[in-house]
Design an enzyme around this catalytic site. Structure first.
Site, short mmCIF file in Angstrom:
data_model
loop_
_atom_site.label_atom_id
_atom_site.label_comp_id
_atom_site.label_asym_id
_atom_site.label_seq_id
_atom_site.Cartn_x
_atom_site.Cartn_y
_atom_site.Cartn_z
N SER A 306 0.83 -1.21 0.00
CA SER A 306 0.00 0.00 0.00
C SER A 306 0.86 1.26 0.00
O SER A 306 1.58 1.53 -0.95
CB SER A 306 -0.94 -0.05 1.21
OG SER A 306 -1.91 0.96 1.16
N ASP A 317 10.25 5.22 -9.95
CA ASP A 317 9.83 5.72 -11.26
C ASP A 317 10.46 7.07 -11.60
O ASP A 317 10.57 7.43 -12.77
CB ASP A 317 8.31 5.83 -11.33
CG ASP A 317 7.64 4.48 -11.53
OD1 ASP A 317 8.34 3.45 -11.37
OD2 ASP A 317 6.44 4.44 -11.83
N LYS A 331 -0.42 -4.21 -3.60
CA LYS A 331 -1.74 -3.65 -3.29
C LYS A 331 -1.84 -2.27 -3.93
O LYS A 331 -1.18 -1.33 -3.51
CB LYS A 331 -1.96 -3.54 -1.78
CG LYS A 331 -3.30 -2.93 -1.38
CD LYS A 331 -3.45 -2.90 0.12
CE LYS A 331 -4.78 -2.29 0.52
NZ LYS A 331 -4.87 -0.84 0.28
#
Length: 543
Positions: A306, A317, A331
């Protein structure tokens, strides 16, 4: 048969027929009346198109036995949520407070950390200025009774002990305390109060320029705790940081966004969410983060989920950090907690989140998916925890970061540096002493023998000065021998680094440094931390 008799029989038959007709007509009228009421009732619900309310109302009004519809609802709602997705849940009122405590960052209690490695509750640390310290509880005290209940020697589950110690703030609990050098039990009454739950539970320097931060959850105070800890580490010379999110199952989305902002330059996408109508919310960095130039490694494992994955995904990223460890949980759903008037609540999935490259890291699921809960076990069976080659990603879920790194969606965050589970240091001797709880027992025994020095520890330098006196491992081996585990020299050599690290770490945890005292010594036997140090071109300070 005479005429009179025939008349009498005919009269009886007519009366009987009349009675039967009356009963039948009455039943028909009653049935039609009931049907009419049922029709009006069902028509009412049909207009609302709500079968659940309709069924409950019919059961409540017409079921042959008396039924508490509230209890039916309590049994129905968990199943209803289960059929939606794996993370939408119903929370009964009796469980809501305990479930929210890690998110709220506080609970009501007495303010101690304790250990039950033996059959006795041992106070490891008393929270400064907390209710127990104010009442006179000291580190190293043994709790023998809680109110009138004997707890020493009873092999009680830890959650039962916690229920006995916790309670509403302002209430009192009387503890019978056994203390070193005291001839009798000391009765001490503690008034319960608000106790903070730290989500940043370890912050220390591993080398002169590498700081270490362990974050166990994302509560409403995590960002503030993190920035306070980082400021202190920066004073000590931190230019590189290992941020440990292993085992962190998540929490508040907003906290992970605030944290990521501290490490990113301006106008970098951190995360975006989409609801079922396609409404998209994007979160960008503002360029005011105080740690944009700190070299960063983020540790994750299969239980990082999460908000942990949002943070790790944002930095991966944006090519801002090296992710080290094993593939995270996977998740990618966002829940909103919605309360009911009776104090219960549901956590309902209301959106999906995506990392900056556009990948959803949610692993596959279907409604009422029993296999979902076995995913981590299946990873173990498929050798994934031991080999990166066992992990397969769908090429359709392949993404490329601005810096050219290949990343994948569809099932967690794959680290840049994979670190398998390592059992090479686990010998049969280690398994014996660990299985008989002798490592923990020795750490407590050592702490009791050096209680004054243990309680006086204020920093890592103090701790190491204490632990460097004599040969800790030799002392432990003699202790284990006295308790039934004979030394096996070659196996002790095999496990030497692990044994020394965990002994020093557990003793360090018993000092006021708590988890920082543990990791400052244990990290030399932690392959994931060592790999992160290698990414920085560093070695363990003990090498």
């Amino acid at each position: 048969m005479d005429q009179q008799s025939k008349h009498s029989i005919s009269s009886s038959v007519l009366i009987t027929i009349a009675l039967l007709v009356g009963i039948v007509v009455g039943l028909i009228i009653s049935y039609n009346y009931s049907q009419a009421r049922l029709f009006r009732l069902t028509e009412n619900f049909q207009m609302r198109n709500n079968k659940i309310d309709m069924a409950l109302a019919l059961i409540d009004r017409y079921y042959v036995d008396s039924v508490e519809t509230d209890s039916l609802v309590e049994q129905l709602l968990p199943d209803l949520m289960w059929y939606l997705d794996p993370h939408s849940i119903y929370i009964p009122a009796s469980e809501l407070t305990a479930l929210n405590e890690p998110l709220d960052g506080e609970f009501d209690g007495i303010g101690v950390t304790f250990n039950m490695a033996t059959d006795t509750i041992v106070v490891l640390n008393v929270i400064p200025q907390g209710p127990s310290q104010k009442a006179g509880i000291q580190n190293g005290d043994r709790i023998i009774r809680i109110n009138d209940s004997l707890v020493a020697g009873q092999q009680l589950p830890i959650d039962e002990v916690m229920k006995m110690l916790r309670g509403k703030r302002g209430t009192k609990v009387t503890l019978s305390i056994q203390r070193q050098h005291a001839s009798e039990l000391l009765p001490i009454t503690v008034t319960r109060d608000k106790i903070p739950m730290k989500s940043v539970n370890a912050a220390c320097m591993l080398t002169p320029d590498v700081g270490f931060l362990r974050i166990t959850s994302f509560s409403q105070h995590t960002y503030d705790e993190m920035t306070a800890a980082l400021a202190e580490l920066k004073k000590r010379g931190m230019t590189k940081l290992i941020l440990d999110l292993r085992g962190n199952s998540g929490g508040y989305l907003g906290q992970s966004i605030l944290m990521a902002n501290e490490f990113l330059p301006a106008e970098r996408l951190i995360v975006y969410t989409e609801d079922r109508d396609g409404n998209r919310m994007e979160e960008y960095s503002d360029g005011r983060g105080r740690y944009r130039d700190v070299e960063l490694a983020v540790l994750i494992d299969e239980q990082s989920a999460s908000s942990s994955e949002i943070f790790a995904g944002a930095l991966q990223d944006n090519d801002r950090a090296t992710i080290v460890g094993r593939r995270s949980f996977g998740k990618g759903l966002v829940q909103q907690q919605i309360p009911f008037p009776d104090g219960s609540a549901i956590r309902l999935t209301t959106a999906r989140y995506y990392t900056p490259t556009g990948r959803s890291i949610q692993k596959p699921y279907t409604g009422a998916d029993e296999e979902y809960d076995y995913d981590l076990y299946n990873r173990y069976l498929h050798n994934e925890l031991f080999s990166a080659d066992s992990i397969r990603f769908d090429d359709s879920l392949r993404y490329v970061t601005p810096g050219g790194r290949i990343v994948y969606g569809g099932g967690g965050i794959m680290p840049d540096e994979f670190v398998p589970l390592d059992t090479t240091a686990v010998s049969d001797y280690y398994l014996d002493v660990a299985g008989q709880n002798l490592i923990y027992s020795y750490a407590m025994d050592y702490s009791d023998r050096h209680r004054k020095a243990i309680n006086a520890v204020r920093d890592i330098k103090d701790l190491n000065a204490l632990l460097d006196r004599g040969d800790l491992l030799a002392d432990f081996v003699a202790f284990a021998d006295r308790h039934g585990v004979a030394p096996i020299p070659d196996q002790i050599r095999q496990s030497e680094t692990l044994l020394r690290a965990i002994l020093r770490g557990l003793i360090g945890r018993n000092t006021p440094l708590e988890e920082s005292g543990f990791y400052a010594n244990y990290y030399v036997a932690d392959p994931t931390i060592l790999r992160a140090l290698a990414v920085f071109g560093e070695q363990a300070a003990a090498d």
